[in-house]
Design an enzyme around this catalytic site. Structure first.
Site, PDB file in Angstrom:
ATOM      1  N   GLU A 407      -5.634  33.802  40.865  1.00 36.55           N
ATOM      2  CA  GLU A 407      -6.709  33.343  41.641  1.00 36.55           C
ATOM      3  C   GLU A 407      -7.769  34.408  42.068  1.00 36.55           C
ATOM      4  O   GLU A 407      -8.340  34.169  42.993  1.00 36.55           O
ATOM      5  CB  GLU A 407      -6.465  32.205  42.640  1.00 36.55           C
ATOM      6  N   VAL A 408      -7.985  35.107  40.934  1.00 37.55           N
ATOM      7  CA  VAL A 408      -8.761  36.315  41.161  1.00 37.55           C
ATOM      8  C   VAL A 408     -10.210  35.940  40.824  1.00 37.55           C
ATOM      9  O   VAL A 408     -10.466  35.944  39.655  1.00 37.55           O
ATOM     10  CB  VAL A 408      -8.355  37.659  41.020  1.00 37.55           C
TER      11      VAL A 408
END
Length: 612
Positions: A407-408
């Site tokens: 979830e960057v």
């Protein structure tokens, strides 16, 4: 009560083997349609993005869909939403709880294994008789090789097995001892260590025999024995039904985990120890400790103490080094590995409270700043704090270490002028910067001799450019990352959201039990490159007040899927044993919720037995 090996011998004249699983002639679950045509059914499964153009069989019966598929060129199956699937569908299957899949095959579907053994998870192989034998609780004792860990286990299981006071000692013929043989009592606890055991319970009152390669296998044997011994409340004495027993057991997967999140809510040391105790009852052997996240940083790093001083929820919700060591050692003594996750570069917002120099800006705190060496200097010191800088050493001696990478959102990088300038100087796109960060952090962990695990986004972004030692952790719903990674020779873990996420309160134990981690994965890679997996207990709505009833009993369904042979897929056959397992947990003081709740961790709907 026939053993699995004897059962297969009896039906040998009509068995064949499909995908490594024994199946039974025309009695398999797949329905035959003409010559060598069978429809295999997979509940809660689909092969997404494998549809045949706009072809469908919507709003008709399954039988009609079968006809449509057989008359459609290139059709290999269909789902209950009416979408026809291509011929390669079988190799692309993944979990999809809202739909069932029918796949065209030329052999019968594997016959599910069934059992009535009162043990959870079901052992690999056993035989038993029909005698009832007494056990004398007042004189019973274990004996075995000299080992402090083994002696402590003897004491634990003696207390577990004999929690009631028996009315009197039974007459002659009762079992009074168990002889334990262990090949090596000092093997370090790491992935792949032997957990095999044999357990023999005679019907003539002679000693029970346990044999194992390691103490960890012996612990599992004692757990199985403890579930076979029951208290007869009418006689007020201990008995074992179905003697003699001969059990030869080993896990299907060596890695069977639960993720514990101590960032969203702090979990006190005693709460963590209670979880450890409960895991052993289902032969779960790993805690994946998601130690820190963007919400809080509870670990007091010796090298960077300001991370916790300014990142913990409160001063009292922190772990000292000795706290962590206490939990890890407590788990080791019970055969439970503990490995740490330090998730970067995302999920690290609270780090900026104590170390703003590693973040893009005060108003945009994550992902961590890739453009300054201060970030990697801090990560190097922090990683050394938890690993000791050498394989098998440190606060977390486990050779695995999870670095997250999920979830960057690179928006903070592309909106921070200094980072934009740095990316331009290095000719990096935002995604290449993400790759740079992943490679830098992996290199640090490798320098401390750790095998790196990462959430599947790093595979989805970078694929086979990742270091070949990387372990890919599948979690996204409908994902085939584990299949893709193992096909490419990488190792993987399976913890798919929507089916094995314990924070999904609407996910039933039946759904969890129905999942097959090796769906679509080559047989040669199942249990070798696919190391196993487990349930994820994310902490948004979980603290010490409700962690046990959110984990249990549903984690038990995952435990049997990871321990027992692949053929155990019959939910109706499993149900009575699962309900009894919930009762066992309650009797041992574990706050396992009712097994048949519509929503996990709900209170009982009314008066009733623990079997409800």
């Amino acid at each position: 009560k026939m053993s699995l090996s004897l059962l297969l011998f009896v039906i040998v004249s009509i068995v064949v083997v499909v995908d490594g699983v024994v199946v039974v002639g025309l009695n398999g679950h797949g329905q035959q349609q003409g010559n060598d045509v069978y429809w295999w059914q997979f509940n809660g499964t689909d092969c997404a993005s494998d549809d045949i153009g706009s072809s469908s069989c919507m709003d008709v019966s399954v039988a009609e869909c079968e006809k449509v598929c057989l008359n459609t060129t290139g059709c290999g199956g269909f789902n209950t939403h009416g979408w026809l699937k291509k011929m390669d569908c079988f190799s692309k299957m993944s979990s999809s709880p809202t739909v069932n899949l029918y796949v065209l095959k030329d052999t019968p579907q594997p016959q599910p294994l069934t059992t009535t053994i009162p043990v959870w998870p079901a052992p690999r192989e056993y035989t038993n008789g029909s005698s009832t034998i007494m056990v004398d609780a007042s004189t019973f004792k274990f004996s075995g090789p000299s080992s402090t860990d083994l002696s402590n286990a003897f004491s634990r299981y003696t207390s577990l097995m004999f929690s009631h006071k028996q009315k009197q000692s039974p007459s002659s013929g009762a079992i009074t001892s168990a002889q334990v043989s262990v090949g090596n009592v000092s093997v370090p606890l790491q992935w792949g260590v032997s957990e095999n055991y044999t357990l023999t319970i005679p019907s003539d009152g002679s000693a029970i025999s346990i044999s194992a390669d390691t103490v960890y296998g012996a612990y599992h044997a004692m757990e199985t024995l403890s579930q076979l011994i029951s208290f007869d409340f009418d006689l007020q004495m201990y008995v074992i039904h179905g003697a003699p027993w001969n059990i030869d057991d080993s896990p299907r997967f060596s890695h069977r985990e639960v993720l514990i999140d101590s960032s969203r809510h702090f979990e006190p040391v005693e709460s963590l120890k209670e979880v450890v105790d409960s895991l052993t009852y289902a032969k779960i052997n790993v805690i994946h400790w998601h130690l820190v996240d963007e919400q809080s940083f509870p670990f007091i790093s010796p090298t960077y103490p300001k991370l916790a001083k300014y990142g913990a929820w409160t001063p009292g919700e922190r772990y000292t080094v000795s706290d962590v060591a206490d939990v890890v050692e407590y788990a080791r003594q019970r055969g439970v590995r503990v490995y740490v996750e330090i998730d970067t570069p995302g999920h690290a917002g609270c780090w900026c409270n104590g170390h703003p120099e590693i973040c893009p800006s005060p108003n945009c705190t994550m992902p961590l700043n890739p453009a300054t060496e201060a970030t990697f200097t801090l990560l190097s010191g922090l990683f050394k704090d938890v690993t000791g800088g050498a394989r098998g050493q440190g606060l977390f001696p486990d050779n695995m270490m999870h670095l997250g990478g999920d979830e960057v959102n690179t928006k903070c990088w592309t909106e921070t002028p200094s980072i934009v300038q740095w990316m331009e100087e290095h000719n990096f796109t935002a995604d290449q910067t993400y790759e740079y960060f992943v490679n830098r952090t992996q290199a640090i962990a490798h320098s401390y001799e750790r095998d790196v695990i990462g959430w599947e986004e790093i595979w989805n972004h970078f694929g086979t450019t990742l270091d070949k030692s990387t372990i890919i952790h599948q979690w996204l719903p409908g994902s085939s990352a584990a299949q893709q990674a193992t096909d490419a020779g990488y190792r993987a873990l399976w913890s798919t959201d929507g089916v094995w996420y314990l924070d999904g309160l609407g996910v039933t134990w039946e759904t969890m039990y129905a999942q097959e981690p090796c769906t679509g994965i080559a047989d040669k890679n199942c249990g070798t490159l696919l190391l196993g997996g487990g349930g994820c207990m994310w902490g948004e709505t979980v603290d010490t007040s409700d962690i046990q009833q959110t984990i249990w009993p549903r984690l038990g369904a995952i435990a049997e899927r990871l321990w027992s042979p692949r053929g155990y897929t019959d939910i109706n056959n499993a149900r009575p044993r699962f309900e009894s397992f919930r009762c066992l947990l309650n009797k041992r003081g574990v706050a396992a919720a009712p097994s048949n709740n519509a929503e996990a961790r709900e209170a009982p709907s009314g008066p009733g037995s623990c079997n409800q």
